[in-house]
Design an enzyme around this catalytic site. Structure first.
Site, short mmCIF file in Angstrom:
data_model
loop_
_atom_site.label_atom_id
_atom_site.label_comp_id
_atom_site.label_asym_id
_atom_site.label_seq_id
_atom_site.Cartn_x
_atom_site.Cartn_y
_atom_site.Cartn_z
CE LYS A 19 36.53 -1.93 5.63
NZ LYS A 19 37.73 -1.06 5.55
CE LYS A 31 37.19 8.59 5.97
NZ LYS A 31 36.44 8.02 4.86
CB THR A 36 33.24 4.60 -4.16
OG1 THR A 36 33.97 3.87 -3.17
CG2 THR A 36 32.46 5.71 -3.50
CG ASN A 68 38.77 5.30 -6.19
OD1 ASN A 68 37.67 5.20 -5.66
ND2 ASN A 68 39.37 4.27 -6.75
N GLY A 89 41.11 3.29 2.06
CA GLY A 89 41.55 4.56 1.47
C GLY A 89 40.49 5.65 1.55
CG ASP A 90 38.41 9.55 2.35
OD1 ASP A 90 37.25 9.15 2.22
OD2 ASP A 90 38.68 10.77 2.38
#
Ligand code: NDP
Length: 443
Positions: A89, A125, A208, A239, A164-165
């Site tokens: 994950k 990742k 986050t 974000n 996402g990132d």
């Protein structure tokens, strides 16, 4: 030289040129050395050698067409690092700086962060050196479809669940999900961070940032302090930064800076977050546009250097954005706490300076774990075919962040380093992952 130091040196020797990955291995494992040395099983079972070597890493070509019909080629990666605790994950990053070192550092961090959440998720990742900036929606879609046409064969809800990132938000996740569904003909929870119009978790996009503030509030509270009335510096305007700022303001503090990769703004009276959301989220413009709405604010066409006086610093942009001089600025100007929203935003030298000066320091793998924790909630929402409310997920997030703080705080005390959350987080996470690896045998 003891086993742990030798093994860390060996990792660096065997992965030349991967400087971000080296930094993350050193930062994560150095605080755990005394614990590892006190228990011979780690050496006998080669835990450091195994935990620092990804289960597998995939590199692939992404060819796509731009609006002029020209064919463009980018590189993509997915690193499946460790699944001792659950399916791999971790997010996907689309940014021109992306390379294998950055993906491995992020994947390595993710193993330990995910362990701290207490949830059944392993670490992975991925990403690409594609730059989504200034691309049309159609170009983004074309790229995402090509990216997923390769990635789909490596992921599945019980195998690997990307999110996402940097550069990957709701829009990109939507296009990626659409292509996965088109190829596999199944509607399943294979990505998190999905839109609320199709199976996303209410509260995931905020998680986050909100989680960072819940964690920091716990840390401040345990030292008889709070956000109330404080001046806060935030970097980034994506974000994590936006929802961190939103929650900080709700906690009665004032956010005076935000930034993007071109420059930073300083608004002495407190940043108006609705303007930032309009500029960044809706219009996808650069942050200097803030001055068109607030002419008394200042814009600096340079790297953000953390030189504005503050009590709390929350870096939320990217890795290594706080170096030695930045840390000295924070110390000089009265900062009492720094909590990492971005992954590895603080260099090793800067962390030393902050610690020497008794500044409360929260490492990313603890303080920004709220995003992945909510992603795990999204996975369980999807697999049970239910719908959570925003309130349900937000309350759960608060409990998880409080739980992480308590766990790492207790661990720091247990090892005679009360209040050293770097030691607390790394030992706590290392123990959980390595115990699972030991139970599952050598492979
Ligand atoms: P976004 O893409 O939404 O925002 C990133 C922000 O940081 C943008 O303002 C961007 O500016 C700025 N930025 C990116 N690269 C640089 C750079 N090299 N120098 C200066 N500024 C830069 O990403 P997120 O908010 O999702 O992620 C931010 C950080 O938080 C990353 O470290 C990420 O790994 C980490 N994180 C994110 C999670 C999530 O749930 N999204 C979860 C846990 C950690 P510009 O627009 O100009 O590029």
């Amino acid at each position: 030289m003891g086993y742990a130091k030798r093994a860390i040196e060996e990792v660096i020797f065997r992965t030349p040129g991967e400087s971000e990955f080296h930094q993350s291995v050193i930062e994560t494992l150095t605080p755990v050395i005394p614990f590892i040395e006190s228990n011979k099983i780690y050496e006998e079972l080669a835990i450091i050698e195994r935990i620092t070597e990804p289960d597998r890493q995939v590199k692939f070509r992404i060819a796509w067409r731009n609006d002029e019909g020209k064919i463009k080629v980018n590189r993509g990666w997915r690193v499946q690092f460790n699944n001792a605790l659950g399916p791999y994950k971790g997010g996907l990053r689309f940014h021109p700086s992306v390379n294998i070192s950055i993906i491995k550092f992020l994947g390595f961090e993710q193993i330990f962060k995910n362990a701290l959440t207490g949830l059944p998720i392993g670490g992975g990742k991925g990403g690409s050196d594609f730059d989504p900036k200034d691309k049309s929606d159609f170009e983004i879609m074309s790229f995402c479809q090509s990216f997923m046409t390769e990635l789909f064969r490596h992921i599945a809800p019980e195998t690997d669940v990307p999110a996402g990132d940097i550069g990957v938000g709701k829009r990109e996740i939507g296009f990626l999900y659409g292509q996965y569904k088109r190829i596999k003909n199944v509607h399943e929870g294979v990505l998190t961070g999905k839109g609320l119009d199709f199976d996303g978790l209410p509260g995931r996009k905020e998680a986050t940032g909100y989680g960072l503030v819940y964690f920091t509030e716990e840390m401040l509270k345990s030292h008889g302090n709070s956000f109330e009335g404080k001046t806060v510096l935030i970097s980034g305007a994506g974000n994590v930064a936006i929802y961190t700022a939103e929650k900080v303001i709700e906690h009665g503090a004032k956010v005076v800076t935000m930034s993007d990769s071109n420059g930073w703004i300083y608004d002495e009276v407190g940043i108006d977050l609705n303007i930032i959301k309009e500029i960044k989220d809706i219009k996808h413009e650069r942050i200097y546009k803030y001055l068109e709405y607030k002419p008394k604010a200042k814009y600096f066409d340079s790297r953000f250097d953390w030189s504005v006086p503050c009590q709390i610093a929350l870096p939320c942009a990217t890795q290594n954005e706080i170096g030695l001089d930045d840390a000295k600025n924070l110390v000089k100007n009265g900062c009492i706490a720094l909590a990492e929203g971005a992954n590895m935003p603080t260099t090793l030298e800067a962390i030393e300076i902050l610690k020497e000066n008794k500044i409360l320091f929260a490492p990313a793998k603890a303080s920004n774990a709220g995003g992945v924790a909510s992603s795990a909630l999204e996975m369980s929402q999807n697999s049970s075919k239910t719908r959570w409310s925003f309130n349900d997920s937000n309350e759960k997030l608060k409990l998880i962040m409080k739980g992480i703080f308590e766990k790492i705080s207790e661990t720091s005390q247990e090892f005679g380093k009360s209040g050293d959350y770097v030691i607390g987080a790394n030992i706590c996470a290392f123990k959980r992952v390595s115990e699972a690896m030991i139970s599952q045998g050598v492979y």
